[in-house]
Write a protein that holds these residues in place. Structure first.
Motif, PDB file in Angstrom:
ATOM      1  N   GLY A   1      -1.937 -10.827  -5.651  1.00 36.45           N
ATOM      2  CA  GLY A   1      -3.335 -10.604  -5.799  1.00 36.45           C
ATOM      3  C   GLY A   1      -3.820  -9.223  -6.425  1.00 36.45           C
ATOM      4  O   GLY A   1      -2.922  -8.562  -6.922  1.00 36.45           O
ATOM      5  N   ASP A   2      -5.000  -8.793  -6.094  1.00 40.34           N
ATOM      6  CA  ASP A   2      -5.630  -7.576  -6.356  1.00 40.34           C
ATOM      7  C   ASP A   2      -5.251  -6.484  -5.602  1.00 40.34           C
ATOM      8  O   ASP A   2      -5.732  -5.457  -5.886  1.00 40.34           O
ATOM      9  CB  ASP A   2      -7.233  -7.788  -6.448  1.00 40.34           C
ATOM     10  CG  ASP A   2      -7.580  -8.841  -7.208  1.00 40.34           C
ATOM     11  OD1 ASP A   2      -6.895  -9.026  -8.461  1.00 40.34           O
ATOM     12  OD2 ASP A   2      -8.796  -9.262  -7.349  1.00 40.34           O
TER      13      ASP A   2
ATOM     14  N   ARG B   1       0.870  -1.127  -0.089  1.00 44.81           N
ATOM     15  CA  ARG B   1      -0.138  -0.017  -0.026  1.00 44.81           C
ATOM     16  C   ARG B   1       0.810   1.175  -0.026  1.00 44.81           C
ATOM     17  O   ARG B   1       0.403   2.186  -0.230  1.00 44.81           O
ATOM     18  CB  ARG B   1      -0.879   0.127   1.103  1.00 44.81           C
ATOM     19  CG  ARG B   1      -2.003  -1.150   1.240  1.00 44.81           C
ATOM     20  CD  ARG B   1      -2.990  -1.232   2.592  1.00 44.81           C
ATOM     21  NE  ARG B   1      -3.499  -2.347   2.451  1.00 44.81           N
ATOM     22  CZ  ARG B   1      -4.740  -2.644   1.927  1.00 44.81           C
ATOM     23  NH1 ARG B   1      -5.320  -1.559   0.884  1.00 44.81           N
ATOM     24  NH2 ARG B   1      -5.244  -3.856   1.924  1.00 44.81           N
ATOM     25  N   GLU B   2       2.096   1.174   0.307  1.00 47.31           N
ATOM     26  CA  GLU B   2       2.981   2.324   0.411  1.00 47.31           C
ATOM     27  C   GLU B   2       4.259   2.058  -0.528  1.00 47.31           C
ATOM     28  O   GLU B   2       4.912   3.045  -0.729  1.00 47.31           O
ATOM     29  CB  GLU B   2       3.227   2.355   1.870  1.00 47.31           C
ATOM     30  CG  GLU B   2       4.281   1.468   2.736  1.00 47.31           C
ATOM     31  CD  GLU B   2       5.047   1.893   3.807  1.00 47.31           C
ATOM     32  OE1 GLU B   2       5.449   3.195   3.879  1.00 47.31           O
ATOM     33  OE2 GLU B   2       4.870   1.195   4.860  1.00 47.31           O
ATOM     34  N   ALA B   3       4.578   0.910  -0.896  1.00 49.20           N
ATOM     35  CA  ALA B   3       5.773   0.575  -1.621  1.00 49.20           C
ATOM     36  C   ALA B   3       5.717   1.338  -3.009  1.00 49.20           C
ATOM     37  O   ALA B   3       4.712   1.357  -3.708  1.00 49.20           O
ATOM     38  CB  ALA B   3       5.981  -0.710  -1.909  1.00 49.20           C
ATOM     39  N   GLU B   4       6.767   1.700  -3.265  1.00 46.13           N
ATOM     40  CA  GLU B   4       7.128   2.497  -4.680  1.00 46.13           C
ATOM     41  C   GLU B   4       7.539   1.395  -5.794  1.00 46.13           C
ATOM     42  O   GLU B   4       7.527   1.611  -6.920  1.00 46.13           O
ATOM     43  CB  GLU B   4       7.798   3.698  -4.712  1.00 46.13           C
ATOM     44  CG  GLU B   4       7.501   4.842  -4.022  1.00 46.13           C
ATOM     45  CD  GLU B   4       8.466   5.882  -3.709  1.00 46.13           C
ATOM     46  OE1 GLU B   4       8.685   6.343  -4.610  1.00 46.13           O
ATOM     47  OE2 GLU B   4       8.771   6.295  -2.644  1.00 46.13           O
ATOM     48  N   ALA B   5       8.063   0.318  -5.162  1.00 48.98           N
ATOM     49  CA  ALA B   5       8.592  -0.516  -5.927  1.00 48.98           C
ATOM     50  C   ALA B   5       8.426  -1.883  -5.386  1.00 48.98           C
ATOM     51  O   ALA B   5       8.868  -1.885  -3.991  1.00 48.98           O
ATOM     52  CB  ALA B   5      10.023  -0.441  -6.680  1.00 48.98           C
ATOM     53  N   VAL B   6       8.305  -3.047  -6.032  1.00 40.18           N
ATOM     54  CA  VAL B   6       8.358  -4.560  -5.151  1.00 40.18           C
ATOM     55  C   VAL B   6       9.527  -5.356  -6.068  1.00 40.18           C
ATOM     56  O   VAL B   6       9.444  -5.170  -7.238  1.00 40.18           O
ATOM     57  CB  VAL B   6       7.131  -5.244  -5.418  1.00 40.18           C
ATOM     58  CG1 VAL B   6       6.396  -5.366  -6.735  1.00 40.18           C
ATOM     59  CG2 VAL B   6       7.404  -6.493  -4.516  1.00 40.18           C
ATOM     60  N   VAL B   7      10.431  -6.033  -5.556  1.00 37.93           N
ATOM     61  CA  VAL B   7      11.361  -6.845  -6.315  1.00 37.93           C
ATOM     62  C   VAL B   7      10.904  -8.140  -5.572  1.00 37.93           C
ATOM     63  O   VAL B   7      11.085  -8.450  -4.423  1.00 37.93           O
ATOM     64  CB  VAL B   7      12.775  -6.349  -5.486  1.00 37.93           C
ATOM     65  CG1 VAL B   7      13.853  -7.601  -6.098  1.00 37.93           C
ATOM     66  CG2 VAL B   7      13.148  -5.110  -5.776  1.00 37.93           C
TER      67      VAL B   7
ATOM     68  N   PRO C   1       5.938 -11.877 -14.497  1.00 45.49           N
ATOM     69  CA  PRO C   1       5.357 -12.541 -13.521  1.00 45.49           C
ATOM     70  C   PRO C   1       4.148 -13.153 -14.348  1.00 45.49           C
ATOM     71  O   PRO C   1       3.351 -12.255 -15.323  1.00 45.49           O
ATOM     72  CB  PRO C   1       5.031 -11.663 -12.516  1.00 45.49           C
ATOM     73  CG  PRO C   1       5.423 -10.462 -13.131  1.00 45.49           C
ATOM     74  CD  PRO C   1       6.295 -10.596 -14.127  1.00 45.49           C
ATOM     75  N   GLN C   2       3.433 -14.198 -13.664  1.00 41.49           N
ATOM     76  CA  GLN C   2       2.226 -14.697 -14.253  1.00 41.49           C
ATOM     77  C   GLN C   2       0.908 -13.742 -13.295  1.00 41.49           C
ATOM     78  O   GLN C   2       1.202 -13.273 -12.295  1.00 41.49           O
ATOM     79  CB  GLN C   2       2.023 -16.113 -13.954  1.00 41.49           C
ATOM     80  CG  GLN C   2       2.908 -16.878 -14.740  1.00 41.49           C
ATOM     81  CD  GLN C   2       2.878 -18.368 -14.376  1.00 41.49           C
ATOM     82  OE1 GLN C   2       2.075 -18.799 -13.578  1.00 41.49           O
ATOM     83  NE2 GLN C   2       3.510 -19.238 -15.216  1.00 41.49           N
ATOM     84  N   ASP C   3      -0.141 -13.889 -13.826  1.00 34.70           N
ATOM     85  CA  ASP C   3      -1.426 -13.569 -13.115  1.00 34.70           C
ATOM     86  C   ASP C   3      -1.366 -11.962 -12.652  1.00 34.70           C
ATOM     87  O   ASP C   3      -1.805 -11.826 -11.674  1.00 34.70           O
ATOM     88  CB  ASP C   3      -1.547 -14.551 -11.927  1.00 34.70           C
ATOM     89  CG  ASP C   3      -1.942 -15.756 -12.409  1.00 34.70           C
ATOM     90  OD1 ASP C   3      -2.623 -16.177 -13.445  1.00 34.70           O
ATOM     91  OD2 ASP C   3      -1.475 -16.881 -11.601  1.00 34.70           O
ATOM     92  N   LEU C   4      -0.810 -11.333 -13.636  1.00 29.68           N
ATOM     93  CA  LEU C   4      -0.562  -9.923 -13.322  1.00 29.68           C
ATOM     94  C   LEU C   4      -1.330  -8.955 -14.417  1.00 29.68           C
ATOM     95  O   LEU C   4      -1.280  -9.525 -15.319  1.00 29.68           O
ATOM     96  CB  LEU C   4       0.831  -9.443 -13.585  1.00 29.68           C
ATOM     97  CG  LEU C   4       1.141  -8.103 -13.198  1.00 29.68           C
ATOM     98  CD1 LEU C   4       0.777  -7.464 -11.674  1.00 29.68           C
ATOM     99  CD2 LEU C   4       2.640  -7.964 -13.448  1.00 29.68           C
ATOM    100  N   ASP C   5      -2.064  -8.040 -13.775  1.00 31.07           N
ATOM    101  CA  ASP C   5      -2.870  -7.211 -14.909  1.00 31.07           C
ATOM    102  C   ASP C   5      -1.940  -6.330 -15.657  1.00 31.07           C
ATOM    103  O   ASP C   5      -1.759  -5.232 -14.930  1.00 31.07           O
ATOM    104  CB  ASP C   5      -4.159  -6.512 -13.999  1.00 31.07           C
ATOM    105  CG  ASP C   5      -4.834  -6.072 -15.231  1.00 31.07           C
ATOM    106  OD1 ASP C   5      -4.694  -5.684 -16.180  1.00 31.07           O
ATOM    107  OD2 ASP C   5      -6.171  -5.568 -14.426  1.00 31.07           O
ATOM    108  N   TYR C   6      -1.449  -6.703 -16.726  1.00 32.54           N
ATOM    109  CA  TYR C   6      -0.470  -5.931 -17.447  1.00 32.54           C
ATOM    110  C   TYR C   6      -1.123  -4.520 -17.996  1.00 32.54           C
ATOM    111  O   TYR C   6      -0.571  -3.726 -18.008  1.00 32.54           O
ATOM    112  CB  TYR C   6       0.073  -6.707 -18.730  1.00 32.54           C
ATOM    113  CG  TYR C   6       1.336  -7.788 -17.915  1.00 32.54           C
ATOM    114  CD1 TYR C   6       0.996  -8.813 -17.511  1.00 32.54           C
ATOM    115  CD2 TYR C   6       2.700  -7.318 -18.244  1.00 32.54           C
ATOM    116  CE1 TYR C   6       1.859  -9.578 -16.928  1.00 32.54           C
ATOM    117  CE2 TYR C   6       3.571  -8.104 -17.727  1.00 32.54           C
ATOM    118  CZ  TYR C   6       3.326  -9.146 -16.862  1.00 32.54           C
ATOM    119  OH  TYR C   6       4.083 -10.324 -16.507  1.00 32.54           O
ATOM    120  N   SER C   7      -2.434  -4.772 -18.470  1.00 32.79           N
ATOM    121  CA  SER C   7      -3.049  -3.492 -18.970  1.00 32.79           C
ATOM    122  C   SER C   7      -3.175  -2.367 -18.116  1.00 32.79           C
ATOM    123  O   SER C   7      -2.875  -1.178 -18.487  1.00 32.79           O
ATOM    124  CB  SER C   7      -4.365  -3.921 -19.614  1.00 32.79           C
ATOM    125  OG  SER C   7      -5.131  -4.376 -18.776  1.00 32.79           O
TER     126      SER C   7
END
Length: 345
Positions: A65-66, A52-58, A85-91
């Motif tokens: 999830g959502d 909820r606060e991160a600017e990036a995730v490694v 990554p799989q199951d990511l909403d790229y759009s």
């Protein structure tokens, strides 16, 4: 908020000391504000809260999830697995300025080095020669080189001219090879500017004495090398498979190798670990490797270098340069990802 980017560092299945050198581990806190930063997987509930606060995730995969839709500060998803990554909403990511980045370029040089070594080992019968010495059945000099051939000056075909091929190309230059390329996504002028000759796939298979399978797996190239194309390979040729088995009709390949139609070096398989009873294990004139081309310890630190360099760029408000970016035109086409926002796959 800290002036440094807040980063959720959750790389499991990779270890922190696997992808970050001691020097980069020391640099990390000076560049970003780290959340978690441990080798074991962060508890999912805590990770979701941190996003909820991160600017990036490694991360090694998108397992959150959502929460993506609530991560208002998120600017980059950086994967260390070597695939998107799989199951990511790229759009959604593309529409909201969230860069999706892969550490795949870190594997290019080590895979290219292994591909070259496997090609030479295959053509020169190095593994068979070693086995013969061990069991006392060796043949010396000319008798031990029947059917073997050199790489120097040969016609080489590259299937795919992405990151792996561009790392292999300079390694082939000292051998004076004539290099042809088939790549369904690249234009002829682009390929010629890189010093290679574009060829139709059928012609490449028929004319090349060394064929390197290097293309990224996509929804368009599953079993691209079907039985008909594999049967076009010259009897004095070697097929080197180092990207993904996805690109080859593996059953047909196995049968043709048992028939002695050509030679092969193979690092990737349809299912891994490979079934102990799989007939490819006993095929003649084949060099086999257990998906080891991209797993050298010293080279893995390049993953951390890329992540750190691009985190530093993000912190400065400039585009990341070192990791591979998912592109809107290609995200739905990669075979290694299930993509939300593009329909079922």
């Amino acid at each position: 908020m800290s002036m440094k980017p807040v980063v959720l560092l959750d790389p499991h299945f990779r270890r922190m000391d696997e992808i970050f050198s001691p020097e980069d581990l020391r640099r990390l806190p000076g560049i970003v504000e780290v959340i978690w930063g441990k080798s074991e997987a962060m508890p999912l509930e805590d990770a979701v809260q941190a996003l909820r606060e991160a600017e990036a995730v490694v991360c090694s995969s998108w397992r959150y999830g959502d929460i993506l839709y609530e991560a208002q500060n998120l600017r980059a998803i950086m994967t260390v697995s070597g695939a998107f990554p799989q199951d990511l909403d790229y759009s959604y990511c593309f529409a909201n300025g969230i860069r999706v980045l892969s550490a795949a370029p870190a594997f290019g040089r080590q895979v290219a080095e292994m591909a070259l070594g496997m090609a030479i080992a295959c053509a020169r019968g190095i593994v068979d020669g070693h086995t013969a010495m061990q069991n006392g059945s060796e043949s010396y000099s000319k008798a031990g080189n029947v059917g073997n051939f050199n790489l120097y000056g040969k016609q080489v075909g590259l299937i795919g001219y992405g990151g792996l091929a561009r790392c292999l190309h300079p390694l082939l230059e000292p051998f004076g090879c004539r290099i042809a390329v088939y790549d369904a996504w690249l234009g002829e002028r682009y390929l010629r500017r890189h010093g290679v000759t574009p060829l139709p796939l059928e012609e490449l298979m028929e004319t090349s004495q060394f064929i390197f399978v290097l293309a990224v797996p996509s929804g368009e190239n599953r079993a691209l090398l079907d039985r008909a194309l594999l049967e076009r390979i010259r009897p004095d040729a070697a097929l080197i498979l180092v990207s993904r088995a996805h690109l080859v009709d593996f059953d047909a390949l196995t049968e043709l190798l048992h028939a002695g139609r050509f030679r092969a070096a193979i690092d990737v398989f349809p299912q891994e670990p490979l079934d102990p009873a799989h007939p490819i294990r006993s095929a003649p004139n084949v060099v086999l490797s257990a998906h080891r081309a991209g797993s050298v310890k010293e080279a893995a630190w390049e993953i951390g270098e890329m992540v750190l360099d691009d985190l530093q760029a993000i912190g400065k408000g400039v585009p990341p340069q070192r990791m591979q970016r998912a592109e809107p035109e290609l995200a739905s086409r990669y075979a290694s990802i299930r993509v939300k926002g593009y329909g079922s796959r």
